[in-house]
Design an enzyme around this catalytic site. Structure first.
Site, short mmCIF file in Angstrom:
data_model
loop_
_atom_site.label_atom_id
_atom_site.label_comp_id
_atom_site.label_asym_id
_atom_site.label_seq_id
_atom_site.Cartn_x
_atom_site.Cartn_y
_atom_site.Cartn_z
N GLU A 319 -57.70 1.29 14.61
CA GLU A 319 -56.57 2.16 14.92
C GLU A 319 -55.23 1.51 14.58
O GLU A 319 -54.20 2.19 14.50
CB GLU A 319 -56.60 2.58 16.38
CG GLU A 319 -56.38 1.47 17.38
CD GLU A 319 -56.61 1.95 18.80
OE1 GLU A 319 -55.75 1.65 19.64
OE2 GLU A 319 -57.63 2.62 19.07
N LYS A 416 -49.20 13.57 20.11
CA LYS A 416 -50.62 13.40 20.43
C LYS A 416 -50.82 12.27 21.43
O LYS A 416 -51.64 12.35 22.34
CB LYS A 416 -51.40 13.13 19.14
CG LYS A 416 -52.90 13.01 19.30
CD LYS A 416 -53.54 12.80 17.93
CE LYS A 416 -55.04 13.01 17.96
NZ LYS A 416 -55.78 12.06 18.79
#
Length: 430
Positions: A319, A416
Site C-alpha cells: 500500500e 476514502k
C-alpha cells in the site's frame, strides 16, 4: 484492469501546490482505516458492548459502519471520533461496499451469522476486484453464496460448523483476515490454510491476529496456517492509532523539498505496514528520528539535498507503493520496486496506473512482472489521473510539490481514507 476517466464525465481538477522551499510542518494524522474497520467487526461480533476511540471517519469506515447497521448492529456516535457498539442478533440486509476491500472481504463471513440473506454490491470498479478466494472459502464452510464477484448474496441459514478451509490468498491478505475475524463465531472455529503463491501484506494479517488475541481469542499460528478456536469475542475499549500509511505522503513532502515534517503520536510498537516508511526514507537519504513527546513519540523526517533511489521488496508493504513510486520519480538514481504484482487487483491496477501517469509527465517508469523500474528523468506538468484511487491521488500531490503545473484529477477520492486531505496538504505547503 485500469479504469480511466470517462470522457463524458467531467471530474474536478485540483492544482497541486508547488513547494517554493523546504516545507516545515507539525501534523496530526487521523486514525487508521485498517484498525478502525477491524475494531468495528470485532465489536459487532462480541458478546458485550465495545467503545472505539479515535475512530477514522472516512468513506471506507462509514461504509463499514453502515453495513453493520444494516445487519442490525447498534452503533452510537458518542462523539465525532468515538463509537459505542452494541452487538446483537445479525439480520438480513443489504451492504454497499463502495470500493472498500475491507468491507467486501470482511463482511461476507459476518453475514454467515445473519438470520436471512445479505446482499452485497459496490462501485463499478469493485465488481472486478478479486473475490473468488473468500467466497469459495465460505462455500466450503457451508455458506451459500450465489456469485463469484459483486454483486452477490450470502445466505447461511443456521450457524455454520466451521472447520478447515484452504484458500489462495496470494491476491490479497484481506481474504485471510476476513475469515479470521469471524472464525471464533463458527461452532468449531476455523483453520485457515494458505495454499497459493507468496502471501502479500503479512503485517495486515499480524494486525488481525493481534486484535483477535486482544479480544480474548485463542489462535495458533504456523507458516501459512492459522487455527482459530471457537469462543466469545470480548467487548472492550479500542483506541485507534494514527493511520501511518496516510502519514506517508506528508513525510514524503519533507523528502522532496528538503524540509522537516513531524507526525504526532507515532506508535513505538505497531503492526501497521506504514511504519516501514521510516527505514525507506532513511535509505533514500532522509534523516529520521523518533522524538519523545509527553507520554509518547513524534516522528520527525528531514529531507536530503538530493533524494536517492531505492531497490526494495515491497510485498509486505504494497500500500506504500504509490508514495514510494512518486519519490522514486523525483530521485537522482534508479529505483526498483518488486514483490507487488498483487497491486494489479487493488482499487485500480496500480502498477499500470503509476507507469502511465509518471511517463505522461516525462518520467521513465517501466512495468515489471512484479513491480516497477523507475529511472531519473526531468518531469513536466500535466494532468495526473487518480483512477478513483485515493493513493494514486496522493502520489500526484507529492510529484506536484517538485514539478510546476501538476493537476490532480478528482483529489476528493482521498476521502476514502482521509477526508479533507487536500485542505491539510495546502495548509502544509503554505
Amino acid at each position: 484492469m485500469v479504469f480511466v476517466s470517462d470522457s463524458s464525465i467531467s471530474l474536478p481538477i485540483w492544482d497541486a501546490p508547488r513547494a517554493r522551499g523546504p516545507i516545515v510542518s507539525d501534523l496530526a494524522i487521523p486514525g487508521s482505516k485498517s484498525i478502525t474497520n477491524r475494531a468495528l467487526i470485532l465489536a459487532a461480533l462480541a458478546s458485550t458492548p465495545s467503545t472505539i476511540i479515535d475512530v477514522l471517519r472516512s468513506r471506507d469506515t462509514d461504509l463499514m459502519t453502515d453495513g453493520l447497521r444494516s445487519l442490525g448492529i447498534t452503533i452510537t456516535e458518542e462523539a465525532v471520533d468515538r463509537y459505542r457498539v452494541e452487538p446483537g442478533q445479525l439480520s438480513a440486509g443489504s451492504v454497499e461496499c463502495g470500493l472498500a476491500g475491507t468491507v467486501m472481504r470482511f463482511l461476507p463471513p459476518v453475514a454467515a451469522f445473519a438470520d436471512g440473506p445479505v446482499h452485497f454490491d459496490g462501485d463499478p470498479q469493485a465488481r472486478v476486484r478479486p473475490m473468488t478466494s473468500i467466497l469459495d472459502a465460505l462455500r466450503s464452510l457451508g455458506v451459500e453464496v450465489d456469485n463469484n464477484n459483486l454483486p452477490f448474496t450470502v445466505n447461511a441459514g443456521e450457524v455454520p460448523e466451521g472447520g478447515v478451509v484452504e484458500i489462495d490468498a496470494s491476491g490479497s491478505s484481506q481474504f485471510v483476515s476476513g475469515l479470521l475475524l469471524s472464525a471464533p463465531r463458527f461452532k468449531n472455529g476455523v483453520t485457515v490454510k494458505h495454499v497459493g503463491g507468496r502471501l502479500p501484506s503479512m503485517p495486515h494479517i499480524e494486525m488481525t491476529v493481534d486484535m483477535l488475541r486482544s479480544a480474548g481469542i485463542e489462535i495458533e499460528e504456523s507458516e501459512n496456517q492459522w487455527v482459530v478456536h471457537p469462543g466469545e469475542i470480548l467487548g472492550r475499549t479500542w483506541r485507534i492509532e494514527p493511520d501511518l500509511s496516510n502519514a506517508t505522503p506528508f513525510l514524503a513532502a519533507a523528502a522532496v523539498t528538503g524540509g522537516t515534517i513531524k507526525i504526532n503520536h507515532w506508535p513505538i510498537k505497531t503492526t501497521q505496514p506504514g511504519d516501514a516508511i521510516r527505514s525507506i526514507l532513511e535509505r533514500m537519504g532522509c534523516e529520521v528520528e523518533l522524538v519523545a513527546q509527553g507520554e509518547g513519540y513524534d516522528l520527525s523526517v528531514t529531507g536530503p539535498v538530493a533524494l536517492k533511489g531505492i531497490e526494495i521488496d515491497m510485498s509486505d508493504i504494497g500500500e506504500l507503493t504509490p508514495t514510494v513510486a512518486a519519490l522514486a520519480a523525483l530521485a537522482s538514481t534508479e529505483s526498483r520496486l518488486t514483490g507487488i504484482a498483487h497491486l494489479r487487483g487493488h482499487e485500480t491496477d496500480r502498477l499500470a496506473a503509476l507507469t502511465a501517469e509518471i511517463n505522461k509527465l516525462g518520467g521513465k517508469c517501466t512495468e515489471l512482472k512484479d513491480g516497477l523500474l523507475i529511472e531519473p528523468a526531468s518531469l513536466h506538468g500535466g494532468v495526473w489521473h487518480s483512477y478513483a484511487d485515493h493513493r494514486m491521488a496522493t502520489a500526484g500531490a507529492i510529484i506536484g510539490l517538485a514539478v510546476d503545473d501538476v493537476q490532480v484529477e478528482d483529489i476528493k477520492t482521498t476521502s476514502k481514507t482521509f477526508p479533507g486531505f487536500e485542505n491539510v496538504w495546502e495548509e502544509m505547503v503554505g
